[in-house]
Design a protein around this motif. Structure first.
Motif, PDB file in Angstrom:
ATOM      1  N   UNK A   1      37.932  39.845  36.146  1.00  0.00           N
ATOM      2  CA  UNK A   1      39.017  39.866  35.275  1.00  0.00           C
ATOM      3  C   UNK A   1      39.104  38.646  34.372  1.00  0.00           C
ATOM      4  N   UNK A   2      39.507  38.692  33.181  1.00  0.00           N
ATOM      5  CA  UNK A   2      39.737  37.671  32.322  1.00  0.00           C
ATOM      6  C   UNK A   2      41.166  37.963  31.629  1.00  0.00           C
ATOM      7  N   UNK A   3      42.298  37.690  32.267  1.00  0.00           N
ATOM      8  CA  UNK A   3      43.480  37.778  31.301  1.00  0.00           C
ATOM      9  C   UNK A   3      43.692  36.842  30.385  1.00  0.00           C
ATOM     10  N   UNK A   4      44.211  36.958  29.467  1.00  0.00           N
ATOM     11  CA  UNK A   4      44.048  36.024  28.264  1.00  0.00           C
ATOM     12  C   UNK A   4      45.778  35.751  27.674  1.00  0.00           C
ATOM     13  N   UNK A   5      46.556  35.925  28.717  1.00  0.00           N
ATOM     14  CA  UNK A   5      48.032  35.560  28.301  1.00  0.00           C
ATOM     15  C   UNK A   5      48.466  34.353  28.670  1.00  0.00           C
ATOM     16  N   UNK A   6      47.477  33.324  29.133  1.00  0.00           N
ATOM     17  CA  UNK A   6      47.893  32.022  29.377  1.00  0.00           C
ATOM     18  C   UNK A   6      46.899  31.116  28.588  1.00  0.00           C
ATOM     19  N   UNK A   7      47.338  30.450  27.539  1.00  0.00           N
ATOM     20  CA  UNK A   7      46.358  29.591  26.719  1.00  0.00           C
ATOM     21  C   UNK A   7      46.087  28.544  27.512  1.00  0.00           C
ATOM     22  N   UNK A   8      46.651  27.945  28.500  1.00  0.00           N
ATOM     23  CA  UNK A   8      46.475  26.917  29.328  1.00  0.00           C
ATOM     24  C   UNK A   8      45.422  26.988  30.512  1.00  0.00           C
TER      25      UNK A   8
ATOM     26  N   UNK B   1      30.610  46.793  36.861  1.00  0.00           N
ATOM     27  CA  UNK B   1      31.404  45.473  36.827  1.00  0.00           C
ATOM     28  C   UNK B   1      31.858  45.413  35.206  1.00  0.00           C
ATOM     29  N   UNK B   2      32.679  45.548  34.526  1.00  0.00           N
ATOM     30  CA  UNK B   2      33.095  45.156  33.338  1.00  0.00           C
ATOM     31  C   UNK B   2      34.091  44.359  33.241  1.00  0.00           C
ATOM     32  N   UNK B   3      34.598  43.557  32.198  1.00  0.00           N
ATOM     33  CA  UNK B   3      35.309  42.556  32.153  1.00  0.00           C
ATOM     34  C   UNK B   3      36.613  43.164  31.770  1.00  0.00           C
ATOM     35  N   UNK B   4      37.672  42.743  32.716  1.00  0.00           N
ATOM     36  CA  UNK B   4      39.222  43.603  32.491  1.00  0.00           C
ATOM     37  C   UNK B   4      39.729  42.448  31.676  1.00  0.00           C
ATOM     38  N   UNK B   5      40.367  42.750  30.492  1.00  0.00           N
ATOM     39  CA  UNK B   5      41.230  42.104  29.741  1.00  0.00           C
ATOM     40  C   UNK B   5      42.430  42.773  29.693  1.00  0.00           C
ATOM     41  N   UNK B   6      43.622  42.507  30.375  1.00  0.00           N
ATOM     42  CA  UNK B   6      44.758  43.256  30.239  1.00  0.00           C
ATOM     43  C   UNK B   6      45.518  43.236  28.808  1.00  0.00           C
ATOM     44  N   UNK B   7      45.877  44.174  28.325  1.00  0.00           N
ATOM     45  CA  UNK B   7      46.666  44.037  27.227  1.00  0.00           C
ATOM     46  C   UNK B   7      48.033  44.794  27.421  1.00  0.00           C
ATOM     47  N   UNK B   8      48.908  44.577  26.187  1.00  0.00           N
ATOM     48  CA  UNK B   8      50.277  44.997  26.156  1.00  0.00           C
ATOM     49  C   UNK B   8      50.471  46.376  25.192  1.00  0.00           C
ATOM     50  N   UNK B   9      51.188  47.078  25.639  1.00  0.00           N
ATOM     51  CA  UNK B   9      51.410  48.716  25.196  1.00  0.00           C
ATOM     52  C   UNK B   9      52.826  48.945  25.081  1.00  0.00           C
TER      53      UNK B   9
END
Length: 257
Positions: A136-143, A220-228
């Protein structure tokens, strides 16, 4: 709809270990720890043991001549973090005893690299004992953006009882995946988005063997959640072809970190 970027921003490498303990008359237990309330990331949340991949983990991966250095360092980090956070030796050729575990923890606590801590007690690793489960690599936190690899491992029959570290984590427990989800729904515990999705997937399995079989069946694939936007409401979404039974949650109900 906001699709995930095809090239997500850089993230800190991390690893976490889902330790499973089979039960004869019920779904398997899973080891979870509660993050201390003072932690910057996921304070107070229930998580699997894990953390950032350290430079020493890469050094050890090179020493062991592991074929994929990033993958090898992540497996080593998952093993190290489980020792640090729960005093549980997973992924060793021969499991160290309680005195050796205490020495490893103390050596790590003094700032030594994992390789030094292992050498101090003559312990060696078996990283292949860990089975890749997710990434998993969520990108909703820039910090605090993490690229976290999740692994499965069975609790060895002769493993000692885990012990919480009392610093980053304040308690630990063995629990069924569905029981933890029920506790979260009742407001008794907090779960961040990736932990909840992985618990829902783990709740499908009647045994560690079944979980391992599904993990091997899905790449295994990188999961990057997105908004919809769905019916006028925002949802946080993940791909629907990676074995997860729930692939979207309304954004106002999501805890991200």
């Amino acid at each position: 709809m906001t699709e995930p970027s095809p090239t997500p921003p850089a993230a800190k490498p991390a690893a976490t270990l889902v330790v499973m303990r089979d039960r004869a008359d019920a779904p398997p237990d899973i080891l979870m720890v509660e993050r201390a309330g003072v932690m910057a990331f996921a304070p107070g949340a229930m998580v699997f043991p894990g953390g950032r991949v350290d430079p020493g983990d890469y050094d050890l991966a090179r020493m062991l001549a592991l074929p994929d250095q990033d993958e090898g360092a992540a497996r080593i980090a998952a093993i190290r973090e489980t020792i640090e956070e729960a005093a549980l030796p997973i992924g060793f050729t021969v499991a160290p005893g309680p005195a050796a575990i205490a020495t490893i923890r103390a050596t790590l606590g003094a700032g030594a690299a994992f390789g030094e801590a292992l050498a101090a007690v003559g312990a060696t690793l078996a990283p292949d004992a860990l089975i890749p489960f997710a990434r998993w690599r969520p990108d909703y936190s820039p910090v605090r953006r993490y690229d976290t690899r999740f692994y499965l491992a069975a609790l060895p029959a002769d493993a000692p009882a885990p012990r919480v570290d009392g610093t980053e984590n304040v308690r630990l427990c063995w629990t069924g995946a569905q029981a933890m989800l029920d506790d979260a729904d009742a407001g008794r515990v907090a779960l961040i988005f990736p932990t909840r999705r992985n618990l829902e997937r783990l709740a499908l399995f009647p045994s560690y063997a079944a979980a391992a079989a599904q993990a091997r069946a899905f790449p295994v694939r990188v999961v990057v959640p997105w908004s919809e936007i769905r019916d006028g409401e925002e949802y946080l979404c993940i791909p629907d072809d990676l074995g997860y039974p729930v692939v979207a949650e309304r954004s106002d109900r999501v805890r991200r970190g």
